[in-house]
Design a protein around this motif. Structure first.
Motif, PDB file in Angstrom:
ATOM      1  N   SER A   7       0.838  -1.200   0.000  1.00 30.81           N
ATOM      2  CA  SER A   7       0.000   0.000   0.000  1.00 30.81           C
ATOM      3  C   SER A   7       0.868   1.243   0.000  1.00 30.81           C
ATOM      4  O   SER A   7       1.881   1.297   0.705  1.00 30.81           O
ATOM      5  CB  SER A   7      -0.900   0.024   1.235  1.00 30.81           C
ATOM      6  N   THR A   8       0.454   2.242  -0.779  1.00 29.52           N
ATOM      7  CA  THR A   8       1.141   3.528  -0.816  1.00 29.52           C
ATOM      8  C   THR A   8       0.219   4.569  -0.208  1.00 29.52           C
ATOM      9  O   THR A   8      -0.966   4.646  -0.557  1.00 29.52           O
ATOM     10  CB  THR A   8       1.490   3.915  -2.266  1.00 29.52           C
ATOM     11  N   LEU A   9       0.760   5.365   0.714  1.00 25.85           N
ATOM     12  CA  LEU A   9      -0.008   6.393   1.415  1.00 25.85           C
ATOM     13  C   LEU A   9       0.666   7.744   1.242  1.00 25.85           C
ATOM     14  O   LEU A   9       1.899   7.821   1.236  1.00 25.85           O
ATOM     15  CB  LEU A   9      -0.068   6.082   2.915  1.00 25.85           C
ATOM     16  N   GLN A  10      -0.127   8.773   1.159  1.00 22.24           N
ATOM     17  CA  GLN A  10       0.407  10.135   1.077  1.00 22.24           C
ATOM     18  C   GLN A  10      -0.257  10.986   2.152  1.00 22.24           C
ATOM     19  O   GLN A  10      -1.476  11.150   2.149  1.00 22.24           O
ATOM     20  CB  GLN A  10       0.150  10.746  -0.305  1.00 22.24           C
ATOM     21  N   ALA A  11       0.550  11.518   3.063  1.00 19.70           N
ATOM     22  CA  ALA A  11       0.030  12.375   4.136  1.00 19.70           C
ATOM     23  C   ALA A  11      -0.400  13.726   3.571  1.00 19.70           C
ATOM     24  O   ALA A  11       0.203  14.238   2.621  1.00 19.70           O
ATOM     25  CB  ALA A  11       1.100  12.589   5.204  1.00 19.70           C
ATOM     26  N   ARG A  12      -1.422  14.292   4.177  1.00 22.65           N
ATOM     27  CA  ARG A  12      -1.772  15.683   3.868  1.00 22.65           C
ATOM     28  C   ARG A  12      -0.640  16.574   4.380  1.00 22.65           C
ATOM     29  O   ARG A  12       0.039  16.234   5.351  1.00 22.65           O
ATOM     30  CB  ARG A  12      -3.052  16.092   4.589  1.00 22.65           C
ATOM     31  N   ALA A  13      -0.458  17.703   3.743  1.00 22.28           N
ATOM     32  CA  ALA A  13       0.556  18.658   4.189  1.00 22.28           C
ATOM     33  C   ALA A  13       0.296  19.023   5.649  1.00 22.28           C
ATOM     34  O   ALA A  13      -0.843  19.305   6.033  1.00 22.28           O
ATOM     35  CB  ALA A  13       0.519  19.907   3.311  1.00 22.28           C
ATOM     36  N   GLY A  14       1.325  18.968   6.454  1.00 27.10           N
ATOM     37  CA  GLY A  14       1.223  19.299   7.869  1.00 27.10           C
ATOM     38  C   GLY A  14       0.816  18.126   8.746  1.00 27.10           C
ATOM     39  O   GLY A  14       0.815  18.243   9.965  1.00 27.10           O
ATOM     40  N   LYS A  15       0.466  16.979   8.144  1.00 25.31           N
ATOM     41  CA  LYS A  15       0.019  15.806   8.916  1.00 25.31           C
ATOM     42  C   LYS A  15       1.066  14.688   8.910  1.00 25.31           C
ATOM     43  O   LYS A  15       0.812  13.586   9.364  1.00 25.31           O
ATOM     44  CB  LYS A  15      -1.295  15.257   8.335  1.00 25.31           C
ATOM     45  N   GLU A  16       2.264  14.985   8.408  1.00 30.65           N
ATOM     46  CA  GLU A  16       3.293  13.966   8.252  1.00 30.65           C
ATOM     47  C   GLU A  16       3.636  13.256   9.573  1.00 30.65           C
ATOM     48  O   GLU A  16       3.770  12.030   9.601  1.00 30.65           O
ATOM     49  CB  GLU A  16       4.566  14.568   7.639  1.00 30.65           C
ATOM     50  N   ASP A  17       3.777  13.995  10.655  1.00 31.68           N
ATOM     51  CA  ASP A  17       4.135  13.385  11.940  1.00 31.68           C
ATOM     52  C   ASP A  17       3.024  12.488  12.460  1.00 31.68           C
ATOM     53  O   ASP A  17       3.283  11.436  13.057  1.00 31.68           O
ATOM     54  CB  ASP A  17       4.482  14.450  12.974  1.00 31.68           C
ATOM     55  N   LEU A  18       1.780  12.878  12.236  1.00 36.76           N
ATOM     56  CA  LEU A  18       0.651  12.060  12.677  1.00 36.76           C
ATOM     57  C   LEU A  18       0.561  10.766  11.867  1.00 36.76           C
ATOM     58  O   LEU A  18       0.267   9.700  12.415  1.00 36.76           O
ATOM     59  CB  LEU A  18      -0.657  12.849  12.571  1.00 36.76           C
ATOM     60  N   VAL A  19       0.820  10.850  10.575  1.00 36.63           N
ATOM     61  CA  VAL A  19       0.813   9.648   9.739  1.00 36.63           C
ATOM     62  C   VAL A  19       1.945   8.718  10.165  1.00 36.63           C
ATOM     63  O   VAL A  19       1.767   7.505  10.257  1.00 36.63           O
ATOM     64  CB  VAL A  19       0.891  10.002   8.235  1.00 36.63           C
ATOM     65  N   ARG A  20       3.102   9.292  10.458  1.00 43.36           N
ATOM     66  CA  ARG A  20       4.223   8.478  10.932  1.00 43.36           C
ATOM     67  C   ARG A  20       3.854   7.739  12.218  1.00 43.36           C
ATOM     68  O   ARG A  20       4.074   6.528  12.336  1.00 43.36           O
ATOM     69  CB  ARG A  20       5.452   9.364  11.172  1.00 43.36           C
ATOM     70  N   ALA A  21       3.277   8.437  13.160  1.00 45.86           N
ATOM     71  CA  ALA A  21       2.891   7.811  14.428  1.00 45.86           C
ATOM     72  C   ALA A  21       1.862   6.707  14.201  1.00 45.86           C
ATOM     73  O   ALA A  21       1.950   5.627  14.808  1.00 45.86           O
ATOM     74  CB  ALA A  21       2.342   8.868  15.385  1.00 45.86           C
ATOM     75  N   GLN A  22       0.927   6.962  13.336  1.00 50.24           N
ATOM     76  CA  GLN A  22      -0.086   5.950  13.062  1.00 50.24           C
ATOM     77  C   GLN A  22       0.527   4.733  12.366  1.00 50.24           C
ATOM     78  O   GLN A  22       0.254   3.594  12.743  1.00 50.24           O
ATOM     79  CB  GLN A  22      -1.205   6.531  12.212  1.00 50.24           C
TER      80      GLN A  22
END
Length: 94
Positions: A7-22
């Protein structure tokens, strides 16, 4: 027959740290699921908002059960706010 999901995921701008944690937070619960052989998220080296998740499962049934697991359903729900679009998923079976 084993199944590999990529699966490939792209974080919304400014949400990169939250996507990483998830993404990292899903490792333990997913590896504990019956039939999970491996589960590894990878962050793109030069695009911190881009992720690839590679999963290996003993069977399609085990993978489909994973798709209804509470931790993954919560991730899907959060993804609407965290990701720029739905994950792009590719399934391979052998």
């Amino acid at each position: 027959m084993t199944l590999t999901a990529v699966s490939t995921l792209q974080a919304r701008a400014g949400k990169e740290d939250l996507v990483r944690a998830q993404a990292l937070g899903l490792i333990g619960p997913t590896l504990a699921e019956p039939g999970c052989l491996s589960y590894q998220p990878y962050q793109h080296p030069t695009e911190p908002g881009k992720w690839v998740v590679v999963e290996d499962w003993e069977s399609r049934a085990a993978f489909e059960a994973h798709l209804t697991s509470p931790h993954l359903l919560a991730a899907f729900e959060a993804g609407a706010d965290l990701l720029s679009g739905p994950p792009v998923e590719r399934i391979f079976e052998d």
